[in-house]
Design a protein around this motif. Sequence first.
Motif, PDB file in Angstrom:
ATOM      1  N   THR A  19       7.784   3.360  -3.008  1.00  0.00           N
ATOM      2  CA  THR A  19       8.007   2.254  -3.949  1.00  0.00           C
ATOM      3  C   THR A  19       6.688   1.496  -4.104  1.00  0.00           C
ATOM      4  OG1 THR A  19       8.625   0.654  -2.243  1.00  0.00           O
ATOM      5  CG2 THR A  19      10.381   2.043  -3.123  1.00  0.00           C
ATOM      6  N   GLU A  20       6.661   0.552  -5.045  1.00  0.00           N
ATOM      7  CA  GLU A  20       5.440  -0.216  -5.258  1.00  0.00           C
ATOM      8  C   GLU A  20       5.094  -1.054  -4.034  1.00  0.00           C
ATOM      9  OE1 GLU A  20       5.825  -2.534  -8.754  1.00  0.00           O
ATOM     10  OE2 GLU A  20       5.939  -0.802 -10.106  1.00  0.00           O
ATOM     11  N   ALA A  21       6.120  -1.506  -3.340  1.00  0.00           N
ATOM     12  CA  ALA A  21       5.880  -2.378  -2.190  1.00  0.00           C
ATOM     13  C   ALA A  21       5.661  -1.599  -0.892  1.00  0.00           C
ATOM     14  CB  ALA A  21       7.059  -3.329  -2.014  1.00  0.00           C
ATOM     15  N   GLY A  22       5.913  -0.302  -0.908  1.00  0.00           N
ATOM     16  CA  GLY A  22       5.771   0.481   0.319  1.00  0.00           C
ATOM     17  C   GLY A  22       6.630   1.718   0.254  1.00  0.00           C
ATOM     18  N   VAL A  43      12.893  -0.480   5.213  1.00  0.00           N
ATOM     19  CA  VAL A  43      11.762  -0.475   4.284  1.00  0.00           C
ATOM     20  C   VAL A  43      10.475  -0.564   5.077  1.00  0.00           C
ATOM     21  CG1 VAL A  43      10.615  -1.693   2.389  1.00  0.00           C
ATOM     22  CG2 VAL A  43      13.117  -1.551   2.451  1.00  0.00           C
ATOM     23  N   ASP A  44       9.497   0.289   4.709  1.00  0.00           N
ATOM     24  CA  ASP A  44       8.166   0.255   5.298  1.00  0.00           C
ATOM     25  C   ASP A  44       7.254  -0.414   4.283  1.00  0.00           C
ATOM     26  OD1 ASP A  44       5.671   0.662   6.323  1.00  0.00           O
ATOM     27  OD2 ASP A  44       6.005   2.758   6.897  1.00  0.00           O
ATOM     28  N   ASN A  45       6.783  -1.638   4.584  1.00  0.00           N
ATOM     29  CA  ASN A  45       5.977  -2.399   3.622  1.00  0.00           C
ATOM     30  C   ASN A  45       4.483  -2.180   3.790  1.00  0.00           C
ATOM     31  OD1 ASN A  45       5.396  -3.753   5.947  1.00  0.00           O
ATOM     32  ND2 ASN A  45       6.506  -5.625   5.396  1.00  0.00           N
ATOM     33  N   GLY A  46       4.123  -1.156   4.546  1.00  0.00           N
ATOM     34  CA  GLY A  46       2.713  -0.858   4.755  1.00  0.00           C
ATOM     35  C   GLY A  46       2.223  -1.290   6.112  1.00  0.00           C
ATOM     36  N   SER A  47       2.884  -2.228   6.733  1.00  0.00           N
ATOM     37  CA  SER A  47       2.494  -2.687   8.066  1.00  0.00           C
ATOM     38  C   SER A  47       3.343  -2.053   9.154  1.00  0.00           C
ATOM     39  CB  SER A  47       2.616  -4.212   8.143  1.00  0.00           C
ATOM     40  OG  SER A  47       3.947  -4.623   7.883  1.00  0.00           O
ATOM     41  N   GLY A  48       4.119  -1.050   8.762  1.00  0.00           N
ATOM     42  CA  GLY A  48       4.989  -0.380   9.718  1.00  0.00           C
ATOM     43  C   GLY A  48       6.434  -0.503   9.311  1.00  0.00           C
TER      44      GLY A  48
END
Length: 411
Positions: A19-22, A43-48
């Motif tokens: 997704t756009e957010a992760g 959800v993985d938002n990029g920080s794990g």
Amino acid sequence: MNAPDLPEDDNLGLYQHATEAGAEWWRVSVADRPETYRLEHGVDNGSGPGPVDIDLVVDAENLRAKLKKWRREGFAIDTDSASGERSTAARVAFMPQLQRAAALAAAAKQREANGLDAGMGTTVRIGHVDVPCGAGHALVPAVNPAYLFAERFNDIVEDIVENRRVMLIGHTGAGKTSLIEQVAARSRHGVLRSNMNGQTTVGDFVGFWTVKGGETLWVDGVLPTAMREGLWLIVDEIDFAEPSILAALTAVLEPRGRLVLKEKGNEIVAPHPAFRLFATANAVGAMSQFRHLYQGANLMNEAFLDRWRVYLLDYLTPAEEANVLISTLAPHMTRPLATTLAAIAADCRAAFAREDLSSAFSTRRLLDWAELMLRTGDPERAAGPAIYSKVSPEDAALIRGIVRHHIAPAA
């Protein structure tokens, strides 16, 4: 992604969708109940990976619907971690799958038992196991109505029904032989016992030729006698047996193993369907650390032990032993009296395990002491013939101290 029409267990793993957010993900694993699956969402938002925000259990039909929906939305199984996810999924799935398999095996065994009942006669319920009854025999042991079949004995009773070779190990007086005898007593099977006391010869065990009235006759030993007549044979203290006896025994350790009587022209003795073989030992396997307490006990190799189902039998717990005292000596043995006596026995066994005592403290000894105590009204007087006279002066002094720790002198 795995196709949704594959078996559900092939779809276990981690599914991700960018997704756009992760990344959004779903994890599929086996749930506790049969034919159900656990779905976790996050959800993985990029920080794990974030926390699980959806956690639900679905059936197979709902899982297939979810898989189709995820496929339309672009979810795919994480190929980089698929191996690790499958390993984790397999670890999680093992116990539910085992429980399903065990339930199916138990149902099949029950159907088989019902078929045997219809063709062979009656059964008796011992613990949670139905044991086929024998035809009766002069060597059927007497039933002890106060005998306690603990929950941990169920596996042993099942092995008896399945004609497994069972070895019971544990300290003297732990009830190894009495367990087999009480199962036999309730199911009306005759029992032969052969004690390996160092004086037992292979002739006593297998058989020998003798002369009677000028005629040479063959006399069966306990092993072929039990095999021919369908008796239960208990080889007591097998860790004291001579190598020649163990060699003869090895031939019949398989469930339908046959005995070859070489001394009788290689006659083959086939086992009766009711024949069962048991052994007891004090210093084998998990009990090897206590070999110094049982002088003369022999080492047994793993190849021999692997032919047995080996169970470690400990003494009854104080609560179980109190129940035995009450049921055996009812109505005069009260719960407070029984609890105190069971605690004394437990302390004596702990001292034996520490090697402060050189003699074990069996349930049989405790019952004898309690019975005599009810007759005399005096614990010390009853302990004389029931305990102290059977042990060394040093042991008697230590046991006397344990008794006085639990029982105050009469006013």
